[in-house]
Design an enzyme around this catalytic site. Sequence first.
Site, PDB file in Angstrom:
ATOM      1  N   ARG A 130       5.783  -8.101  -8.681  1.00 54.45           N
ATOM      2  CA  ARG A 130       5.688  -9.540  -8.376  1.00 54.45           C
ATOM      3  C   ARG A 130       6.708 -10.351  -9.154  1.00 54.45           C
ATOM      4  O   ARG A 130       7.143 -11.405  -8.693  1.00 54.45           O
ATOM      5  CB  ARG A 130       4.278 -10.062  -8.702  1.00 54.45           C
ATOM      6  CG  ARG A 130       3.173  -9.531  -7.810  1.00 54.45           C
ATOM      7  CD  ARG A 130       1.921 -10.377  -8.004  1.00 54.45           C
ATOM      8  NE  ARG A 130       0.704  -9.738  -7.535  1.00 54.45           N
ATOM      9  CZ  ARG A 130       0.219  -9.834  -6.301  1.00 54.45           C
ATOM     10  NH1 ARG A 130       0.876 -10.522  -5.400  1.00 54.45           N
ATOM     11  NH2 ARG A 130      -0.911  -9.232  -5.987  1.00 54.45           N
ATOM     12  N   GLU A 155       1.927 -19.957   1.517  1.00 46.56           N
ATOM     13  CA  GLU A 155       1.772 -18.493   1.589  1.00 46.56           C
ATOM     14  C   GLU A 155       3.077 -17.813   1.209  1.00 46.56           C
ATOM     15  O   GLU A 155       4.157 -18.339   1.483  1.00 46.56           O
ATOM     16  CB  GLU A 155       1.419 -18.086   3.028  1.00 46.56           C
ATOM     17  CG  GLU A 155      -0.064 -17.909   3.295  1.00 46.56           C
ATOM     18  CD  GLU A 155      -0.642 -16.640   2.683  1.00 46.56           C
ATOM     19  OE1 GLU A 155      -0.085 -16.111   1.716  1.00 46.56           O
ATOM     20  OE2 GLU A 155      -1.679 -16.182   3.201  1.00 46.56           O
ATOM     21  N   ASP A 156       2.979 -16.640   0.638  1.00 53.69           N
ATOM     22  CA  ASP A 156       4.197 -15.886   0.352  1.00 53.69           C
ATOM     23  C   ASP A 156       4.717 -15.215   1.615  1.00 53.69           C
ATOM     24  O   ASP A 156       5.920 -15.186   1.849  1.00 53.69           O
ATOM     25  CB  ASP A 156       3.968 -14.853  -0.763  1.00 53.69           C
ATOM     26  CG  ASP A 156       2.822 -13.907  -0.474  1.00 53.69           C
ATOM     27  OD1 ASP A 156       1.920 -14.268   0.307  1.00 53.69           O
ATOM     28  OD2 ASP A 156       2.818 -12.792  -1.021  1.00 53.69           O
ATOM     29  N   PHE A 210       8.986  -3.228   4.179  1.00 53.91           N
ATOM     30  CA  PHE A 210       8.041  -3.489   3.090  1.00 53.91           C
ATOM     31  C   PHE A 210       8.791  -4.165   1.954  1.00 53.91           C
ATOM     32  O   PHE A 210       9.618  -3.542   1.304  1.00 53.91           O
ATOM     33  CB  PHE A 210       7.380  -2.195   2.611  1.00 53.91           C
ATOM     34  CG  PHE A 210       6.093  -2.463   1.899  1.00 53.91           C
ATOM     35  CD1 PHE A 210       6.091  -3.020   0.630  1.00 53.91           C
ATOM     36  CD2 PHE A 210       4.879  -2.199   2.515  1.00 53.91           C
ATOM     37  CE1 PHE A 210       4.911  -3.310  -0.023  1.00 53.91           C
ATOM     38  CE2 PHE A 210       3.684  -2.484   1.867  1.00 53.91           C
ATOM     39  CZ  PHE A 210       3.698  -3.037   0.594  1.00 53.91           C
ATOM     40  N   LYS A 242      -2.571 -13.936  -4.692  1.00 50.63           N
ATOM     41  CA  LYS A 242      -1.711 -14.212  -5.824  1.00 50.63           C
ATOM     42  C   LYS A 242      -0.248 -14.345  -5.388  1.00 50.63           C
ATOM     43  O   LYS A 242       0.580 -14.876  -6.125  1.00 50.63           O
ATOM     44  CB  LYS A 242      -1.781 -13.054  -6.838  1.00 50.63           C
ATOM     45  CG  LYS A 242      -3.158 -12.716  -7.322  1.00 50.63           C
ATOM     46  CD  LYS A 242      -3.096 -11.436  -8.164  1.00 50.63           C
ATOM     47  CE  LYS A 242      -4.469 -10.882  -8.342  1.00 50.63           C
ATOM     48  NZ  LYS A 242      -4.440  -9.496  -8.839  1.00 50.63           N
ATOM     49  N   GLY A 243       0.059 -13.845  -4.209  1.00 48.65           N
ATOM     50  CA  GLY A 243       1.458 -13.686  -3.815  1.00 48.65           C
ATOM     51  C   GLY A 243       2.281 -14.961  -3.806  1.00 48.65           C
ATOM     52  O   GLY A 243       3.483 -14.931  -4.027  1.00 48.65           O
ATOM     53  N   ASP A 285       2.496 -12.205   8.011  1.00 48.91           N
ATOM     54  CA  ASP A 285       2.782 -10.855   8.494  1.00 48.91           C
ATOM     55  C   ASP A 285       2.041 -10.656   9.827  1.00 48.91           C
ATOM     56  O   ASP A 285       2.482 -11.165  10.863  1.00 48.91           O
ATOM     57  CB  ASP A 285       2.339  -9.887   7.387  1.00 48.91           C
ATOM     58  CG  ASP A 285       2.773  -8.459   7.604  1.00 48.91           C
ATOM     59  OD1 ASP A 285       3.188  -8.116   8.708  1.00 48.91           O
ATOM     60  OD2 ASP A 285       2.681  -7.658   6.660  1.00 48.91           O
ATOM     61  N   ASP A 290       3.854  -8.128  -3.946  1.00 47.47           N
ATOM     62  CA  ASP A 290       3.565  -6.909  -4.705  1.00 47.47           C
ATOM     63  C   ASP A 290       3.447  -5.670  -3.837  1.00 47.47           C
ATOM     64  O   ASP A 290       3.345  -5.750  -2.603  1.00 47.47           O
ATOM     65  CB  ASP A 290       2.224  -7.058  -5.439  1.00 47.47           C
ATOM     66  CG  ASP A 290       1.023  -6.923  -4.478  1.00 47.47           C
ATOM     67  OD1 ASP A 290       1.039  -7.563  -3.401  1.00 47.47           O
ATOM     68  OD2 ASP A 290       0.096  -6.150  -4.783  1.00 47.47           O
ATOM     69  N   LYS A 343       7.375 -12.549   9.110  1.00 47.13           N
ATOM     70  CA  LYS A 343       7.712 -11.294   9.802  1.00 47.13           C
ATOM     71  C   LYS A 343       7.171 -11.362  11.221  1.00 47.13           C
ATOM     72  O   LYS A 343       6.096 -10.834  11.509  1.00 47.13           O
ATOM     73  CB  LYS A 343       6.969 -10.140   9.113  1.00 47.13           C
ATOM     74  CG  LYS A 343       7.760  -9.284   8.174  1.00 47.13           C
ATOM     75  CD  LYS A 343       6.882  -8.074   7.813  1.00 47.13           C
ATOM     76  CE  LYS A 343       7.302  -7.433   6.540  1.00 47.13           C
ATOM     77  NZ  LYS A 343       6.413  -6.332   6.162  1.00 47.13           N
TER      78      LYS A 343
END
Length: 184
Positions: free
Chosen positions: A167, A101-102, A154, A45-46, A105, A161, A133
């Site tokens: 969000r 993509e949000d 973070f 969902k990001g 990582d 989220d 990141k």
Amino acid sequence: MKNWEQDVKKVLFHQEEIAIRIKELAGAINEYYGDKELVLVGILKGSAIFFADLARELSCPVMFDFMCVSSYGSSAVSSGMVDIKKDLTTDIAGKNVLLIEDILDTGNTLHELLPILSERKPASLKLCCFLNKPDRRQKPIQADFTGFYIPDEFVVGYGLDYNENYRNLPYVGILKRNVYEDCE
Ligand code: PRP
């Protein structure tokens, strides 16, 4: 009523700078694809907020599709496994696909997902991530288009989220450590 903003230690990117960066990013994507037709694939969902803002800055012909995959569950630690909860409805064979993509990582999610999509024989498969990141990378995944490189903090907001909250914050903020450490 809970004020979610009190859990944010620091704002990393304000709404206004995000909008500026997205216009720049869209400019690079527009230049790269020209007038080729593009299938934008949002990884839910990001990516929802980033997807919506980026898509409206693109000038090439665009189709939308979405996948819902999860690698984290409700934990802050990547499991290294991808679970496809919702698949595409588009046949991407022969299409130019841009994954949205949000955050990139560890790279574990895309390390699992990219081969699955490549097997469907798209004409091209590229990756656009809002946040990147690099310090956390465990798999050699690289984004073709990146919004912002960020340190190993973070972050929440603008689609990202923690336990499904934050969000809808219109900015990207660093979450206070006690919020996620108290829940572990
Ligand atoms: C997040 C994010 C990426 C993935 C990136 O998804 O949206 O898909 O983690 O992490 P990685 O590079 O370490 O694999 P998440 O599973 O948290 O779901 P969400 O998009 O619904 O928040």
